[in-house]
Design an enzyme around this catalytic site. Sequence first.
Site, PDB file in Angstrom:
ATOM      1  CG  HIS A 132       6.832 -12.683 -36.291  1.00 44.25           C
ATOM      2  ND1 HIS A 132       7.444 -13.546 -35.434  1.00 44.25           N
ATOM      3  CD2 HIS A 132       5.748 -11.765 -35.852  1.00 44.25           C
ATOM      4  CE1 HIS A 132       6.727 -13.226 -34.286  1.00 44.25           C
ATOM      5  NE2 HIS A 132       6.037 -12.204 -34.374  1.00 44.25           N
TER       6      HIS A 132
ATOM      7  CG  HIS B 251       7.049  -9.075 -30.014  1.00 47.27           C
ATOM      8  ND1 HIS B 251       7.703  -9.157 -31.193  1.00 47.27           N
ATOM      9  CD2 HIS B 251       6.010  -9.777 -29.992  1.00 47.27           C
ATOM     10  CE1 HIS B 251       6.997 -10.025 -31.833  1.00 47.27           C
ATOM     11  NE2 HIS B 251       6.060 -10.349 -31.051  1.00 47.27           N
TER      12      HIS B 251
ATOM     13  CG  HIS C 139       0.370 -12.216 -28.211  1.00 48.47           C
ATOM     14  ND1 HIS C 139       1.741 -12.112 -27.611  1.00 48.47           N
ATOM     15  CD2 HIS C 139       0.518 -12.264 -29.505  1.00 48.47           C
ATOM     16  CE1 HIS C 139       2.543 -12.174 -28.754  1.00 48.47           C
ATOM     17  NE2 HIS C 139       1.884 -12.293 -29.983  1.00 48.47           N
TER      18      HIS C 139
ATOM     19  CG  HIS D 113       2.658 -17.084 -30.057  1.00 49.52           C
ATOM     20  ND1 HIS D 113       3.309 -17.279 -31.152  1.00 49.52           N
ATOM     21  CD2 HIS D 113       2.273 -15.668 -30.001  1.00 49.52           C
ATOM     22  CE1 HIS D 113       3.040 -16.185 -32.069  1.00 49.52           C
ATOM     23  NE2 HIS D 113       2.508 -15.165 -31.315  1.00 49.52           N
TER      24      HIS D 113
ATOM     25  CG  HIS E 180      -0.592 -11.981 -34.320  1.00 49.12           C
ATOM     26  ND1 HIS E 180      -0.111 -11.092 -33.619  1.00 49.12           N
ATOM     27  CD2 HIS E 180       0.566 -13.083 -34.003  1.00 49.12           C
ATOM     28  CE1 HIS E 180       0.903 -11.208 -32.662  1.00 49.12           C
ATOM     29  NE2 HIS E 180       1.270 -12.557 -33.098  1.00 49.12           N
TER      30      HIS E 180
END
Length: 602
Positions: free
Chosen positions: A177, A198, A333, A337, A367
């Site tokens: 990632h 992203h 999302h 985070h 996720h």
Amino acid sequence: MDSLPGMSPAALSLDRIKLQHRSRCPLLPNRFKITANARKEANAAKSSNPSFPSKKGSSTPASIIDRRELLAGTIAGGASLAASPSGPALAEPVGSPTFKRCQPANIANTNTFVMCCPPKPKRDTIAFKPDTGPMRTRRPAHLVDEDYIHKYNTAYAKMRALPSDDPRSFRQQANVHCVYCNYGYHQEGDPKSTLQIHFNWLFLPWHRWYLYYHEKILGSLINDPTFALPFWNWDNQDGGSYIPEMFRREGTPIFDANRNEANYAPARVDLGYASEVDPKSKPNKPDDQIRQDNISIMYNNVAKVNNQEAFFGAPVRKGNNNGGDGSLEKTPHTAVHIFGGSPKNPNGEDLGNFYSAGKDPLFYSHHANVDRMWDVWRSLGNHDFRDADYLNTEFLFFDENQDLVRVKVKDAIDNKTKLKYEYASMPQDKVWIDYRPLPLAKTAFAQPVASLVPGATAMAAEYPLVRSSSQNAEPVKVGAGPLTVTVAQPKGSASDELLVLEEMVIGMQNNTNFNVFINLPEANESTTLSCAEYVGSFYNIPHFMPGMTESSTRTTNASFSIKPNVEILGLKDADKLVVTLVPRGKDKEKVFTFKGARIQYA
């Protein structure tokens, strides 16, 4: 719980990314050879022996790797990003494989950087073949039993115990990632354009592949082909909207000390969360308002969005790496985070930053629910992209056998048939799918908000008109306080109506976050999101790239689905819409700009 294999203090300690001073790590060579097999696969390359310089005192190479192995391209220094969303792009998919190198990402504006490049593959790259194993069912994390929790911890204990240069190890899994999300690579054929998975249509399929192989590796380590990751059911307001209890058990392989413990239960996950400079100064938001706002956020960012680009993110092709953030990625999302990252750490580590997010096992459960939203969205009658550039974009991941596997986006779309996993049915989804917001004046939150600005009016004539970017002479600046403008609403009809903020320029290191309202110029930071005037939110999670500085920026378009909101508010025939942006969080005083705004029927 029984003792778990590999649960030594070393195995359970945080597998932190090592930060090194720039002067201690030599630059990687610019030219190197590729093997005959790699040359044959890539159909191009110059012959010379690859060099893999190792860090002093470490057996882990500072890897150079085939772009087929990491979806990379020519590497070049510099802090500028790729073409803007409105820039030219070639009609080819991102991801043409070739043998290139990987480079580290800076950490903020310091002299330290993170090396998260993968180890050198031991064998030739292989092509993906559909999974022939048993169906795996992912279940909500808050409902799994103790037998599952023990098995889950055992798998992570074994993953943490693997050598650090093993691509299946927890360190290397987290690094996957890190390297993709911090501009470690440039696009093949366009050395000025970096690669980022992203902020565009690659967000969902790339993470699907990432979780697929992570899950397969965990299952193989405990010899259980039926093993499936749990999903953090944060959209479920009747049990799932808390950080799952099993992740809060200190001393276990799935615990991470780098979380915001103030957000552990009884604190409900706030899908509209904004970080503050001083967490103690954060406004006290009643639990019932968080609950109602969460339902509204799910409706506004998933259930009501029909347009593909608005949901997935805008296309990226060769020569263009950042077309626009999708609604699901922006929030919930990114908000989740930031909610999970530790405010005690300078960059919100672990969950609150791209480079470190994979260091927390909770990331993969988070996720899994993001991935589940893709399935839910399709169940509402929506369809995936059919664009060949999207379907043929390639990635490579190490599998449970340490083989490097070349995959394509098109092979990830049918997760039940080709990847052999599914999600447990969640009847509670209907709460936010069937939700229909009311105008603020008809909600329980009307009086406290409306009274903040007595006599406020939504008359469009009182606010400046912002045109599309091609017609605006100067960018529009957004500062600490709310900004209200008007945007022309042309006559039209389509399955969706979008409000588009064009060519928005934001600081890469900034926690840029704002809520968007229509027909509510009095909106402020305390305004509830559970009203028809709220249409969506924008989030930027801090992230880093090679050669970046404190002033490094990214350019993106931000689209918000507004058709149901316009109809509920009776604005379908209005010539103009009043649009209010409300900056929030610790970086709300840092100015960002957008070049223009428009209403688009799609």
